[in-house]
Design a protein around this motif. Structure first.
Motif, mmCIF file in Angstrom:
data_model
loop_
_atom_site.group_PDB
_atom_site.id
_atom_site.type_symbol
_atom_site.label_atom_id
_atom_site.label_comp_id
_atom_site.label_asym_id
_atom_site.label_seq_id
_atom_site.Cartn_x
_atom_site.Cartn_y
_atom_site.Cartn_z
ATOM 1 N N GLY A 7 0.378 -1.084 0.373
ATOM 2 C CA GLY A 7 -0.106 0.024 -0.372
ATOM 3 C C GLY A 7 0.847 1.556 -0.616
ATOM 4 N N LEU A 8 2.177 1.215 0.341
ATOM 5 C CA LEU A 8 2.769 2.518 0.013
ATOM 6 C C LEU A 8 2.955 2.945 -1.283
ATOM 7 C CD1 LEU A 8 5.692 1.343 3.026
ATOM 8 C CD2 LEU A 8 3.380 3.273 2.791
ATOM 9 N N GLY A 9 3.133 1.766 -2.188
ATOM 10 C CA GLY A 9 3.341 2.401 -3.635
ATOM 11 C C GLY A 9 4.739 2.472 -3.584
ATOM 12 N N GLY A 10 5.835 2.028 -3.369
ATOM 13 C CA GLY A 10 6.753 2.136 -3.474
ATOM 14 C C GLY A 10 7.330 3.761 -2.983
ATOM 15 N N HIS A 11 6.751 4.291 -2.078
ATOM 16 C CA HIS A 11 7.031 5.743 -2.010
ATOM 17 C C HIS A 11 8.114 5.620 0.095
ATOM 18 C CE1 HIS A 11 6.061 7.428 -5.454
ATOM 19 N NE2 HIS A 11 4.689 6.512 -5.319
ATOM 20 N N ARG A 12 8.281 4.206 -0.004
ATOM 21 C CA ARG A 12 8.608 3.902 1.987
ATOM 22 C C ARG A 12 9.174 5.583 2.194
ATOM 23 N NH1 ARG A 12 9.042 -1.466 4.668
ATOM 24 N NH2 ARG A 12 8.151 -1.923 2.687
ATOM 25 N N GLU A 13 10.416 5.425 1.289
ATOM 26 C CA GLU A 13 11.206 6.772 1.659
ATOM 27 C C GLU A 13 11.133 8.261 1.885
ATOM 28 O OE1 GLU A 13 14.257 6.134 2.997
ATOM 29 O OE2 GLU A 13 13.777 4.432 2.641
ATOM 30 N N GLN A 14 10.113 8.245 0.873
ATOM 31 C CA GLN A 14 9.501 9.179 0.656
ATOM 32 C C GLN A 14 8.673 9.840 1.796
ATOM 33 O OE1 GLN A 14 7.370 9.388 -2.942
ATOM 34 N NE2 GLN A 14 9.119 10.012 -4.493
ATOM 35 N N LEU A 15 7.703 9.302 1.941
ATOM 36 C CA LEU A 15 7.090 8.661 3.486
ATOM 37 C C LEU A 15 8.095 8.801 4.918
ATOM 38 C CD1 LEU A 15 4.350 6.086 3.094
ATOM 39 C CD2 LEU A 15 4.327 9.352 3.036
ATOM 40 N N ARG A 16 8.653 8.665 5.257
ATOM 41 C CA ARG A 16 9.961 8.371 6.034
ATOM 42 C C ARG A 16 10.653 9.475 5.983
ATOM 43 N NH1 ARG A 16 13.329 2.257 5.394
ATOM 44 N NH2 ARG A 16 11.937 1.351 6.765
ATOM 45 N N ALA A 93 -3.840 9.451 4.720
ATOM 46 C CA ALA A 93 -5.016 8.008 4.682
ATOM 47 C C ALA A 93 -4.186 6.954 4.518
ATOM 48 C CB ALA A 93 -5.350 7.939 3.572
ATOM 49 N N LEU A 94 -3.012 7.279 3.928
ATOM 50 C CA LEU A 94 -1.830 5.747 4.489
ATOM 51 C C LEU A 94 -1.707 6.122 5.605
ATOM 52 C CD1 LEU A 94 0.006 6.288 1.245
ATOM 53 C CD2 LEU A 94 -0.592 4.268 2.751
ATOM 54 N N LEU A 95 -0.913 7.878 6.326
ATOM 55 C CA LEU A 95 -0.582 7.477 7.237
ATOM 56 C C LEU A 95 -1.185 7.022 8.294
ATOM 57 C CD1 LEU A 95 1.649 10.217 6.776
ATOM 58 C CD2 LEU A 95 2.670 7.591 7.417
ATOM 59 N N SER A 99 -0.139 0.127 10.121
ATOM 60 C CA SER A 99 1.006 -1.252 8.999
ATOM 61 C C SER A 99 2.393 -0.090 8.597
ATOM 62 C CB SER A 99 -0.184 -2.292 8.648
ATOM 63 O OG SER A 99 -1.350 -1.077 7.386
ATOM 64 N N VAL A 100 1.267 0.998 7.746
ATOM 65 C CA VAL A 100 1.814 1.417 7.450
ATOM 66 C C VAL A 100 2.869 2.579 8.329
ATOM 67 C CG1 VAL A 100 2.552 4.001 6.119
ATOM 68 C CG2 VAL A 100 0.561 2.675 5.412
ATOM 69 N N TRP A 101 3.308 3.410 9.534
ATOM 70 C CA TRP A 101 4.065 3.487 10.709
ATOM 71 C C TRP A 101 5.005 2.140 10.700
ATOM 72 C CZ3 TRP A 101 4.890 8.043 11.975
ATOM 73 C CH2 TRP A 101 4.160 9.344 11.403
ATOM 74 N N ALA A 102 3.473 0.928 10.725
ATOM 75 C CA ALA A 102 5.182 -0.170 10.994
ATOM 76 C C ALA A 102 6.540 -0.066 10.188
ATOM 77 C CB ALA A 102 4.649 -1.181 11.630
#
Length: 108
Positions: A7-16, A93-95, A99-102
């Motif tokens: 569900g992060l759509g490959g954007h994990r580093e951007q979200l971090r 919505a993602l945040l 599970s996204v925070w984890a």
């Protein structure tokens, strides 16, 4: 076992990066409820005007928030109303998911 990062759509580093910067998630969350001016945000958030203004500037440049009338030159004008863009609402919505925070804090 399912991947908590689905569900992060490959954007994990951007979200971090987003969650690591002061006030960005707080301002984004407040604006997800509807458009607000800087003084209105200041009444809701326990942050100073400068912190909110810096966060707004960063969020506008990332395309997550826009101001009305929409100038980037005078970000954080007291009379200007700010709102989440569609992309900003998607991030909120993602945040809102544990599970996204984890996944963001998973070292792998």
């Amino acid at each position: 076992m399912s991947d908590p990062g689905v569900g992060l759509g490959g954007h994990r580093e951007q979200l971090r990066d987003l969650v690591s910067r002061p006030h960005l998630v707080d301002v984004l969350d407040v604006l997800s409820t509807g458009p607000m001016t800087l003084p209105q945000m200041g009444a809701v958030l326990p942050r100073g005007r400068r912190g909110i203004a810096r966060a707004l500037h960063d969020l506008v440049l990332r395309g997550l928030v826009t101001g009305e009338p929409g100038s980037r030159d005078h970000v954080a004008a007291a009379h200007e109303r700010y709102r989440c863009t569609a992309r900003g609402q998607t991030i909120v919505a993602l945040l809102s998911k544990y599970s996204v925070w984890a996944a963001l804090h998973d070292p792998w």
